[in-house]
Design a protein around this motif. Structure first.
Motif, PDB file in Angstrom:
ATOM      1  N   UNK A  24      -0.134 -10.566   4.384  1.00 10.28           N
ATOM      2  CA  UNK A  24      -0.797  -9.427   3.818  1.00 10.28           C
ATOM      3  C   UNK A  24      -0.232  -8.411   3.720  1.00 10.28           C
ATOM      4  N   UNK A  25       0.863  -8.071   4.534  1.00  9.33           N
ATOM      5  CA  UNK A  25       1.808  -6.959   4.023  1.00  9.33           C
ATOM      6  C   UNK A  25       2.570  -7.025   2.784  1.00  9.33           C
ATOM      7  N   UNK A  26       2.850  -8.312   2.433  1.00  7.29           N
ATOM      8  CA  UNK A  26       3.596  -8.668   1.133  1.00  7.29           C
ATOM      9  C   UNK A  26       2.555  -8.314   0.029  1.00  7.29           C
ATOM     10  N   UNK A  27       1.282  -8.494   0.179  1.00  6.94           N
ATOM     11  CA  UNK A  27       0.420  -8.208  -0.743  1.00  6.94           C
ATOM     12  C   UNK A  27       0.296  -6.874  -1.144  1.00  6.94           C
ATOM     13  N   UNK A  28       0.344  -6.001  -0.002  1.00  5.13           N
ATOM     14  CA  UNK A  28       0.151  -4.523   0.017  1.00  5.13           C
ATOM     15  C   UNK A  28       1.378  -4.173  -0.824  1.00  5.13           C
ATOM     16  N   UNK A  29       2.514  -4.429  -0.294  1.00  5.72           N
ATOM     17  CA  UNK A  29       3.975  -4.204  -1.064  1.00  5.72           C
ATOM     18  C   UNK A  29       3.679  -4.521  -2.614  1.00  5.72           C
ATOM     19  N   UNK A  30       3.255  -5.765  -2.822  1.00  5.76           N
ATOM     20  CA  UNK A  30       3.120  -6.218  -4.342  1.00  5.76           C
ATOM     21  C   UNK A  30       2.052  -5.098  -5.125  1.00  5.76           C
ATOM     22  N   UNK A  31       1.120  -4.580  -4.411  1.00  4.97           N
ATOM     23  CA  UNK A  31       0.184  -3.671  -4.932  1.00  4.97           C
ATOM     24  C   UNK A  31       0.651  -2.408  -5.318  1.00  4.97           C
ATOM     25  N   UNK A  32       1.613  -1.939  -4.438  1.00  5.11           N
ATOM     26  CA  UNK A  32       2.410  -0.791  -4.406  1.00  5.11           C
ATOM     27  C   UNK A  32       3.462  -0.776  -5.758  1.00  5.11           C
ATOM     28  N   UNK A  33       3.989  -2.035  -5.656  1.00  2.00           N
ATOM     29  CA  UNK A  33       5.265  -2.019  -6.857  1.00  2.00           C
ATOM     30  C   UNK A  33       4.393  -2.138  -8.245  1.00  2.00           C
ATOM     31  N   UNK A  34       3.156  -2.874  -8.368  1.00  2.00           N
ATOM     32  CA  UNK A  34       2.577  -2.685  -9.481  1.00  2.00           C
ATOM     33  C   UNK A  34       1.452  -2.169  -9.523  1.00  2.00           C
ATOM     34  N   UNK A  35       1.491  -0.890 -10.266  1.00  2.00           N
ATOM     35  CA  UNK A  35       0.078  -0.330 -10.287  1.00  2.00           C
ATOM     36  C   UNK A  35      -0.990  -0.781 -10.894  1.00  2.00           C
ATOM     37  N   UNK A  36      -0.773  -1.850 -12.003  1.00  2.00           N
ATOM     38  CA  UNK A  36      -1.907  -2.641 -12.575  1.00  2.00           C
ATOM     39  C   UNK A  36      -2.619  -3.349 -11.695  1.00  2.00           C
ATOM     40  N   UNK A  37      -2.119  -3.882 -10.434  1.00  2.00           N
ATOM     41  CA  UNK A  37      -2.929  -4.531  -9.514  1.00  2.00           C
ATOM     42  C   UNK A  37      -3.685  -3.611  -8.843  1.00  2.00           C
ATOM     43  N   UNK A  38      -4.953  -3.868  -8.701  1.00  2.00           N
ATOM     44  CA  UNK A  38      -5.974  -2.986  -8.073  1.00  2.00           C
ATOM     45  C   UNK A  38      -6.403  -3.659  -6.748  1.00  2.00           C
ATOM     46  N   UNK A  39      -6.050  -3.430  -5.561  1.00  2.00           N
ATOM     47  CA  UNK A  39      -6.190  -4.182  -4.495  1.00  2.00           C
ATOM     48  C   UNK A  39      -7.670  -4.455  -4.266  1.00  2.00           C
ATOM     49  N   UNK A  40      -8.470  -3.504  -4.565  1.00  2.00           N
ATOM     50  CA  UNK A  40      -9.838  -3.791  -3.929  1.00  2.00           C
ATOM     51  C   UNK A  40     -10.604  -4.644  -5.055  1.00  2.00           C
ATOM     52  N   UNK A  41      -9.950  -5.083  -6.223  1.00  2.00           N
ATOM     53  CA  UNK A  41     -10.590  -6.055  -7.120  1.00  2.00           C
ATOM     54  C   UNK A  41     -10.135  -7.404  -6.785  1.00  2.00           C
ATOM     55  N   UNK A  42      -9.209  -7.469  -5.925  1.00  2.00           N
ATOM     56  CA  UNK A  42      -8.836  -8.879  -5.818  1.00  2.00           C
ATOM     57  C   UNK A  42      -9.875  -9.632  -4.809  1.00  2.00           C
TER      58      UNK A  42
END
Ligand SMILES: Nc1ncnc2c1ncn2[C@@H]1O[C@H](COP(=O)(O)OP(=O)(O)OP(=O)(O)O)[C@@H](O)[C@H]1O
Ligand code: SF4
Ligand SMILES: [Mg+2]
Lengths: 312, 352
Positions: free
Chosen positions: A289-307
């Motif tokens: 879960x933390x990895x996914x959060x980091x990914x979302x921070x690194x790439x602004x194109x990824x909208x966490x709530x859309x996943x």
């Protein structure tokens, strides 16, 4: 964002329950019981013991008890070490394993990324060839073989470093090296190839056309984009390092959770197996879960709530 | 020159063939520029001796088929040829009196983005996806001028307004994916212009955009040039774009400029057979009935370019001398030059 976290939390709970259930039934599918060894060969004693640990009850009832144990996170005493509860074993062993794991990850990521970046910047140069030769070797040697090699060379022959246990930073060097080399090599290769690709991108050319310093171009423009694939494999890598700690702890006689875990499986120490499996799977799922959060921070194109609807 | 000034008086801002004022000051001279790339297959002679100059406030269009060396030429001017595999083997790029090809990398960086800026073809890839628009706008400014974050931000907002992006102060904190293609190209233009460069090199700035956005971006170029007096080198396949905003046109073929002249000269008196072919191969609104004639054949291999005129194999007028000796440049007017043996006095006799 909050919605995403809640959703993710339920997925995480579900995953842990699934793993716990699988472990439970697998464990009971293995023939034998915790009281198979010589001292307890007397059938009456064995029966009484089973009654004491509620192992005489039908499987569904045991499963229900087990679920209750998970929810309250109280797995009771160990069967083989009656003076220790599972929780106390975890409290004693896990911090050490955690230390080993975290140091390994830090070493692997920092040195892997540095090595990969240098190799990419000196593409087809000597550093590149050396780094990649090293990476191939690092990937192909299993950590337990590397561990024995390291002990033999640095502890046996050269006598520079202690061969075992976990007492001072000096003691940590060999186990960490043994465990980190594989992941580091993988990260180095991945960083190199993704860095090489990023460096051909238009936005890097544009950054050059702005007259920026090369250091800024690499660190600010290239590295963050090049890190994406590395973050993507971090999940699997974490799982690998986690199981790796069991092996390495055993080789280096480190009193971490791995020792208890392996022993518990050999002994059919059900509460310990259950407790550590649930604990470790919860831990791993949380790290993912933390990895996914980091990914979302690194790439602004990824909208966490859309996943939505994504599992893991 | 004279004729252009006379024509200029009628200028109404519509796409016409007039020149612009204040073009006397030369800001860039490219002299016999040659660039090669060493690859596994051999040495590509991408640019084989390009010579042209550019005046203040002027727009020079470079046209030509894919692979003829347009981008390599512009990258060489910018100091952006990757070395290796690339190498400037000969020639000079004299910018404001100084030869950029002799500059150290660190000295080049002081010019890149400040005096000479570049706009790339694809706005979808020219912006860093992981950095805010604001940072990408201001980082060049903050590298070249010692100014505060706040001052840089003010300037960035000003630039976004100039290129026609509304709500600039909120937009600064957004990422490229939150903008449309046309808006991204406006941002790229804003980034290129934020340090108020003397020279702007635009490598196919409208190719990746749809037609209406193309027109808007071209208008933006004209407007900005009027406001800032920047000189523009515009690289394009699109003769429609050229007709709209170029003052002069250089036609490139196989790493050389084979014809150069004012827009009027190139459009109405094209002289090189390749230029004629190029003009015939695009649809023109004023000649509806005319059949389009694509130029047959392919450009020569730049690994082993011919000694003579590179167009020989495709040229309907090719003579024996063409393949053997490169044609001497012929000046047809003060600004109109062409490299073709047909313009040689001896050949003229032959065809008349
Ligand atoms: N980095 C490189 N390595 C090897 N060859 C290259 C490199 N860059 C350009 N070339 C070669 O140089 C020649 C000219 O390329 P250039 O990109 O300037 O063409 P262009 O006129 O801009 O074409 P296009 O209209 O397709 O953009 C081509 O033959 C190309 O293969
Ligand atoms: S020099 Fe010869 S081959 Fe080349 S364009 Fe002129 S006539 Fe054609
Ligand atoms: Mg190009």
């Amino acid at each position: 964002m909050i919605q995403y976290i809640i959703k993710r939390f339920f997925m995480m709970v579900l995953t842990v329950l699934l793993i716990a259930t699988l472990t439970f039934f697998l464990m009971h599918a293995i023939p034998g019981s915790p009281f198979d060894d010589d001292r307890t060969s007397n059938p009456t004693i064995q029966e009484n013991l089973e009654k004491y640990y509620k192992l005489d009850q039908p499987l569904p009832v045991q499963y229900a008890n087990y679920l209750k144990a998970i929810v309250t996170f109280d797995f009771g005493p160990s069967i083989k070490k009656p003076n220790d509860s599972v929780n106390s074993l975890l409290a004693r062993g896990f911090p050490i394993s955690f230390e080993l794991g975290i140091i390994t990850i830090l070493v692997a990521v920092l040195s892997g990324v540095t090595l990969g970046t240098l190799a990419a910047l000196r593409h087809n140069g000597i550093i590149d060839y050396l780094a990649m030769t090293f990476a191939v070797i690092g990937i192909s040697i299993p950590n337990f073989i590397l561990a024995t090699l390291l002990i033999q060379i640095f502890a046996g022959e050269l006598k520079w470093l202690p061969a075992a246990t976990w007492q001072s930073p000096l003691h940590m060097i060999l186990p960490t090296l043994a465990l980190a080399t594989g992941p580091m090599a993988i990260i180095a290769r991945l960083t190199r190839s993704s860095m090489l690709e990023v460096l051909t991108q238009d936005y890097i050319k544009m950054a050059r056309a702005k007259g920026l310093k090369p250091s800024r171009i690499i660190i600010r423009h290239a590295l963050r984009n090049a890190m994406m694939p590395v973050v993507t494999i971090m999940g699997t890598m974490l799982a690998g390092i986690l199981t790796g700690t069991f092996v390495i702890e055993r080789i280096f006689a480190i009193p971490g959770m791995g020792k208890y875990f392996v022993e518990s499986i050999n002994n059919r120490d059900y509460p310990v197996i259950m407790g550590s499996t649930v604990f470790y799977s919860a831990f791993l799922v949380f790290m993912l879960f933390l990895v996914d959060i980091v990914y979302g921070i690194l790439d602004p194109r990824i909208k966490l709530h859309k996943k939505e609807g994504e599992s893991s | 020159m004279l004729r252009e000034q006379v024509l200029h008086n009628k200028s109404t801002g519509k796409p016409t063939f007039e020149g612009k004022e204040r073009m006397e000051e030369k800001i860039l001279q490219v002299e016999d520029l040659q660039v090669t790339f060493t690859t596994f297959g051999g040495v590509v002679q991408a640019v084989r001796g390009v010579t042209f100059d550019l005046h203040k406030g002027e727009t020079l269009a470079i046209v030509g088929e894919s692979g003829c060396g347009k981008s390599v030429t512009s990258n060489a001017i910018m100091g952006l040829i990757p070395q290796p595999p690339g190498k400037i083997t000969n020639g000079k790029v004299v910018f404001k009196g100084k030869d950029l090809t002799s500059f150290k990398k660190s000295d080049l960086r002081k010019i890149q983005g400040l005096d000479v800026s570049m706009i790339f073809q694809d706005p979808m890839t020219a912006l860093n996806p992981t950095m805010t628009i604001g940072e990408q706008l201001t980082e060049g400014l903050r590298t070249h001028h010692k100014i505060s974050r706040v001052e840089a931000k003010t300037k960035a907002i000003e630039m976004l307004l100039l290129v026609g992006i509304s709500n600039p102060s909120e937009r600064l904190n957004q990422y490229p994916h939150q903008f449309s293609g046309g808006m991204r190209q406006r941002i790229v233009i804003a980034i290129a212009l934020i340090c108020e460069p003397t020279l702007l090199i635009a490598d196919e700035p409208t190719t990746a955009l749809d037609v209406t956005i193309q027109a808007q971006i071209l208008e933006l170029f004209e407007e900005i040039q009027k406001k800032t007096g920047v000189s523009i080198i515009l690289i394009t396949h699109d003769l429609g774009v050229v007709a709209k905003i170029a003052d002069r046109i250089a036609v490139m073929y196989a790493g050389k400029i084979i014809e150069i002249g004012t827009k009027r000269e190139i459009f109405y008196e094209p002289t090189h057979p390749y230029t004629k072919g190029l003009l015939n191969s695009v649809p023109r609104l004023d000649l509806v009935e005319e059949e389009l004639e694509p130029i047959e054949g392919t450009p020569p291999d730049l690994f082993a370019p011919p000694a003579g005129c590179a167009f020989t194999a495709r040229c309907p007028y090719a003579m024996e001398v063409c393949n053997l000796v490169y044609p001497v440049a012929t000046s047809l007017s003060e600004k109109h030059k062409v490299d073709c043996w047909l313009q040689d006095e001896r050949a003229k006799g032959l065809f008349n």
